[in-house]
Enzyme design. Structure first.
Site, PDB file in Angstrom:
ATOM      1  N   HIS A  95      -8.106  -5.099  -0.163  1.00  0.00           N
ATOM      2  CA  HIS A  95      -6.897  -4.315   0.019  1.00  0.00           C
ATOM      3  C   HIS A  95      -5.896  -4.990   0.948  1.00  0.00           C
ATOM      4  O   HIS A  95      -4.684  -4.838   0.779  1.00  0.00           O
ATOM      5  CB  HIS A  95      -7.237  -2.924   0.556  1.00  0.00           C
ATOM      6  CG  HIS A  95      -6.066  -1.994   0.613  1.00  0.00           C
ATOM      7  ND1 HIS A  95      -5.354  -1.635  -0.510  1.00  0.00           N
ATOM      8  CD2 HIS A  95      -5.452  -1.362   1.647  1.00  0.00           C
ATOM      9  CE1 HIS A  95      -4.368  -0.816  -0.178  1.00  0.00           C
ATOM     10  NE2 HIS A  95      -4.399  -0.650   1.130  1.00  0.00           N
ATOM     11  N   ASP A 115     -10.334  -4.448  -4.362  1.00  0.00           N
ATOM     12  CA  ASP A 115      -9.697  -3.502  -3.452  1.00  0.00           C
ATOM     13  C   ASP A 115     -10.464  -2.182  -3.524  1.00  0.00           C
ATOM     14  O   ASP A 115     -10.461  -1.518  -4.560  1.00  0.00           O
ATOM     15  CB  ASP A 115      -8.237  -3.312  -3.864  1.00  0.00           C
ATOM     16  CG  ASP A 115      -7.435  -2.473  -2.885  1.00  0.00           C
ATOM     17  OD1 ASP A 115      -8.041  -1.680  -2.146  1.00  0.00           O
ATOM     18  OD2 ASP A 115      -6.201  -2.615  -2.875  1.00  0.00           O
ATOM     19  N   SER A 132       0.837  -1.198   0.000  1.00  0.00           N
ATOM     20  CA  SER A 132       0.000   0.000   0.000  1.00  0.00           C
ATOM     21  C   SER A 132       0.875   1.252   0.000  1.00  0.00           C
ATOM     22  O   SER A 132       1.656   1.465  -0.916  1.00  0.00           O
ATOM     23  CB  SER A 132      -0.953  -0.037   1.195  1.00  0.00           C
ATOM     24  OG  SER A 132      -1.945   0.946   1.088  1.00  0.00           O
TER      25      SER A 132
END
Length: 275
Positions: free
Chosen positions: A247, A217, A120
């Protein structure tokens, strides 16, 4: 003298002790003392770079530690300043500070070629690191990479009222999908993000790159990862899209996929070294 031992309590104590992580080590980073955990082993080493508000005791980071133990592989994980066990306040941080933390970790706590795994926001930090220390990076695994997320994903999603609140009051508090604590978005984070954008043209990352991205996601759409991949200069890029992946990508099949991608990358790097 008579000693009485309650074996059920002893068993519980041992089980709790076995489940607790080893104590973190610390070193002085550019923004205060940084907590880290390091496992010695073969190279190239693996360095974990976590996401926004995450820490090095998360599911994927812990999974990789066990993987490194089983494979006798060098592995380093750490907490950015204001995260986890490291010093500092989260609200004082921004991309520049966290990238500086990561650079100090790479320079001070590792040697030789490294494989960076950026999750991320860690993908953004990884991209900045790879530009600063290209000679140290053997390969990269991006997991739901979120480079430039403050400007390309976060800011457009805010209402005009929310944007005005950030600019006028210096911060915005909103519910978090990943914590009971509210998510605090600061003006500093937004403005500092604009000073560190990487998706503005070709991205000078030439090493082998692997991207793992969930198609469900809701934080980082997979189109963002694909756009990012198109900007990389590397000629060795593989993208794994998981149709039901969210995610987090922390379910057992996701972790098995991560291990497979990492192991395959290491095999390919070893083969290229032997040629």
């Amino acid at each position: 003298m008579l000693y009485r031992i309650n074996f059920s309590d002893l068993k519980l104590t041992l089980e709790i002790a076995a489940s607790m992580p080893d104590a973190a080590d610390f070193f002085q980073g550019p923004n205060g003392r940084l907590a880290y955990r390091r496992r010695n082993g073969a190279g190239p080493g693996v360095v974990w770079l976590g996401g926004f508000r995450s820490d090095m005791l998360g599911t994927k980071a812990e999974f990789l530690d066990e993987w490194a133990r089983e494979n006798a592989r060098s592995y380093l994980r750490f907490d950015y300043s204001g995260h986890g066990e490291s010093e500092g306040l989260f609200t004082d941080g921004a991309i520049s500070a966290w990238a500086a933390d990561a650079l100090s970790v790479l320079d001070e706590l590792t040697s030789g070629p490294q494989i960076l795994i950026g999750s991320s926001m860690g993908g953004w930090v990884t991209a900045l690191l790879a530009k600063q220390r290209p000679e140290r990076i053997a390969g990269i695994v991006f997991i739901a990479p979120a480079p430039d997320f403050t400007e390309l994903l976060m800011w457009p999603a805010f209402t005009e009222t929310q944007r005005e609140t950030i600019m006028r009051e210096g911060k915005l508090e909103q519910p978090s999908d990943y914590s009971d604590e509210p998510e605090i978005i600061t003006k500093k984070l937004i403005e500092d993000g604009r000073a560190n954008l990487v998706m503005t043209g070709d991205i000078s990352i030439a090493c082998p790159v692997r991207i793992i991205q969930g198609m469900k996601d809701d934080a980082v759409p997979y189109a963002h990862a694909l756009r990012f991949a198109q900007m990389l200069q590397s000629e060795d890029i593989e993208i794994t899209l998981t149709p039901n992946g969210d995610h987090r990508l922390s379910e057992p099949p996701d972790l098995s996929r991560l291990a497979h991608v990492l192991e395959t990358l290491i095999e390919e790097l070893d083969q290229s070294e032997s040629v």
